[in-house]
Design a protein around this motif. Structure first.
Motif, PDB file in Angstrom:
ATOM      1  N   VAL A 181       0.744  -1.247  -0.118  1.00 30.89           N
ATOM      2  CA  VAL A 181       0.084  -0.072  -0.021  1.00 30.89           C
ATOM      3  C   VAL A 181       0.850   1.277  -0.010  1.00 30.89           C
ATOM      4  O   VAL A 181       1.756   1.329   0.641  1.00 30.89           O
ATOM      5  N   SER A 182       0.515   2.297  -0.654  1.00 33.69           N
ATOM      6  CA  SER A 182       1.328   3.684  -0.819  1.00 33.69           C
ATOM      7  C   SER A 182       0.866   4.254   0.439  1.00 33.69           C
ATOM      8  O   SER A 182      -0.293   4.511   0.923  1.00 33.69           O
ATOM      9  N   SER A 183       2.036   4.965   1.185  1.00 28.38           N
ATOM     10  CA  SER A 183       1.703   5.893   2.059  1.00 28.38           C
ATOM     11  C   SER A 183       1.641   7.235   1.835  1.00 28.38           C
ATOM     12  O   SER A 183       1.398   8.176   2.552  1.00 28.38           O
ATOM     13  N   LYS A 184       1.685   7.554   0.559  1.00 25.94           N
ATOM     14  CA  LYS A 184       1.368   8.966  -0.146  1.00 25.94           C
ATOM     15  C   LYS A 184      -0.162   8.932  -0.855  1.00 25.94           C
ATOM     16  O   LYS A 184      -0.652  10.041  -1.678  1.00 25.94           O
ATOM     17  N   GLY A 185      -0.943   7.894  -0.712  1.00 23.38           N
ATOM     18  CA  GLY A 185      -2.135   7.985  -1.308  1.00 23.38           C
ATOM     19  C   GLY A 185      -2.460   7.866  -2.858  1.00 23.38           C
ATOM     20  O   GLY A 185      -3.340   7.945  -3.412  1.00 23.38           O
ATOM     21  N   HIS A 186      -1.257   6.843  -3.311  1.00 25.57           N
ATOM     22  CA  HIS A 186      -1.336   6.408  -4.803  1.00 25.57           C
ATOM     23  C   HIS A 186      -2.117   5.166  -4.979  1.00 25.57           C
ATOM     24  O   HIS A 186      -2.642   5.201  -6.066  1.00 25.57           O
ATOM     25  N   GLY A 187      -2.559   4.577  -3.884  1.00 30.44           N
ATOM     26  CA  GLY A 187      -3.207   3.464  -4.235  1.00 30.44           C
ATOM     27  C   GLY A 187      -2.595   2.140  -3.575  1.00 30.44           C
ATOM     28  O   GLY A 187      -1.825   2.378  -2.695  1.00 30.44           O
ATOM     29  N   PHE A 188      -2.799   0.841  -4.136  1.00 33.69           N
ATOM     30  CA  PHE A 188      -2.133  -0.199  -3.541  1.00 33.69           C
ATOM     31  C   PHE A 188      -1.824  -1.191  -4.789  1.00 33.69           C
ATOM     32  O   PHE A 188      -2.348  -1.062  -5.891  1.00 33.69           O
TER      33      PHE A 188
ATOM     34  N   SER B  93      -5.907   5.080  -6.053  1.00 28.46           N
ATOM     35  CA  SER B  93      -6.798   5.407  -4.649  1.00 28.46           C
ATOM     36  C   SER B  93      -8.366   5.773  -4.794  1.00 28.46           C
ATOM     37  O   SER B  93      -8.981   5.713  -4.237  1.00 28.46           O
ATOM     38  N   ALA B  94      -8.514   5.704  -6.219  1.00 30.64           N
ATOM     39  CA  ALA B  94      -9.871   5.926  -6.623  1.00 30.64           C
ATOM     40  C   ALA B  94     -10.843   4.455  -6.884  1.00 30.64           C
ATOM     41  O   ALA B  94     -11.795   4.215  -7.294  1.00 30.64           O
ATOM     42  N   GLY B  95      -9.914   3.416  -6.868  1.00 32.20           N
ATOM     43  CA  GLY B  95     -10.544   2.117  -6.879  1.00 32.20           C
ATOM     44  C   GLY B  95     -10.309   1.511  -8.369  1.00 32.20           C
ATOM     45  O   GLY B  95     -10.782   0.429  -8.681  1.00 32.20           O
ATOM     46  N   VAL B  96      -9.603   2.320  -9.161  1.00 27.88           N
ATOM     47  CA  VAL B  96      -9.472   1.904 -10.572  1.00 27.88           C
ATOM     48  C   VAL B  96      -8.198   1.134 -11.076  1.00 27.88           C
ATOM     49  O   VAL B  96      -7.057   1.469 -10.529  1.00 27.88           O
ATOM     50  N   THR B  97      -8.149   0.108 -11.655  1.00 27.75           N
ATOM     51  CA  THR B  97      -7.063  -0.954 -11.975  1.00 27.75           C
ATOM     52  C   THR B  97      -6.228  -0.078 -13.090  1.00 27.75           C
ATOM     53  O   THR B  97      -6.838   0.346 -14.111  1.00 27.75           O
TER      54      THR B  97
END
Length: 333
Positions: A103-110, A130-134
């Protein structure tokens, strides 16, 4: 001699048992994965035909979250539950239950890593924003060459290629490292695969992500990154550096001909726990050191590896036998 043969036999038995166990999969269960700071986290729950994910942003001032999977074999498993007050960033479905996630600690996603129950035969890395988009979906053959893939350990169900992974926050990439030390970075912005350069490795060495520091110092032991020497030296000489990272820095320096870490490395390959000092090294750190004994000492490693095999406890016989295999017929006393 009798004990050496006994330990070698034990090593073979353990190796065969590990191969059999590799294809024995328990039912997957919900897992909680956290970033390097414990702030952002994702809960992944197996479902029929896939897995549901929920990505969270920890509430301001909240304590760090802990991953559900223990970091060491001595820690307890924690519940894979979210915390009241944390903000949901995204929810969605994955096509399969992953083996692991970072998981990203800067909010980039996972990123989800590999397929539970069938490693190496489906999507090896999937990046989710982070918006849930692949944003990226990569199979093993898109990351490594056929020759590299054929060199990875394999069992009936899986190709066991994955050694470690982390998020490069500055470059906005997910980095994956193979068991052979090959590393690739996949962009959260473009989805492209790119090699991991020296700048990224040095950034990982000096960053806060412990897994990144461990792996990058190991990769740098190939002896090709001379520009990394000042950072490796500083890491090794700093008493505050985690012991496992210091150990890998010592191996990397030795690859460049700098054996300043010889005493520390020699303590790491001591096979008898009664002689272990309070050096902070874990059992897995010592396993790593024994695997790298030949890299550190060259031909002088052979008597050291034999000493490990002759240890009455046989604790590291599998690792010592594997390292000795590199000597071919010379390994036979």
């Amino acid at each position: 001699m009798r004990n050496l043969a006994l330990c070698a036999a034990v090593a073979l038995t353990v190796s065969l048992a590990a191969s059999a166990a590799a294809d024995s999969w328990a039912a997957p269960k919900p897992e909680l994965y956290v970033d390097a700071t414990g702030h952002f986290y994702v809960v992944i729950e197996p479902r029929d035909g896939g897995a549901a994910f929920t990505l969270y942003d920890g509430a301001p001032g909240a304590p760090s979250m802990a991953a559900s999977k223990p970091k060491t074999r001595w820690e307890d498993t924690k519940p894979a539950k979210s915390r009241p007050g944390d903000r949901i960033l995204a929810k969605g479905m994955l096509e399969y239950t992953p083996l692991d996630s970072i998981v990203s600690s800067k909010g980039h996603g996972f990123a989800v890593l590999e397929t539970f129950g069938s490693v190496g035969y489906g999507d090896s890395v999937v990046l989710v924003s982070s918006a849930g988009v692949t944003v990226a979906r990569k199979r093993l053959e898109e990351l490594f060459t056929p020759a590299e893939i054929s060199s990875f350990p394999a069992s009936v169900s899986s190709i066991w290629w994955l050694a470690n992974a982390w998020i490069d926050e500055e470059e906005k990439t997910a980095v994956v490292v193979s068991v052979n030390g090959g590393a690739k970075a996949i962009s959260f912005e473009t989805g492209r695969v790119q090699p991991l350069g020296s700048a990224a490795l040095l950034r990982a060495l000096t960053g806060d992500d412990h897994a990144a520091r461990q792996s990058s110092s190991g990769i740098l032991s190939d002896g090709k990154h001379r520009e990394s020497l000042p950072v490796l030296i500083a890491l090794y000489e700093d008493a505050k550096t985690p012991p496992g990272v210091r150990l890998r820095a010592a191996v990397s320096l030795a690859a460049h001909g700098d054996k300043r870490g010889e005493h520390f490395f020699t303590r790491a390959i001591e096979p008898n726990p009664k002689n272990w000092k309070e050096d902070g090294l874990t059992f897995d750190d010592r396993r790593y050191a024994i695997w790298r004994t030949r890299d550190f000492f060259g031909d002088e490693a052979l008597p050291r590896l034999r000493k490990i095999l002759e240890s009455p406890l046989c604790m590291f016989s599998d690792e010592a036998a594997g390292a000795m295999a590199g000597f071919g017929e010379r390994a036979v006393p």
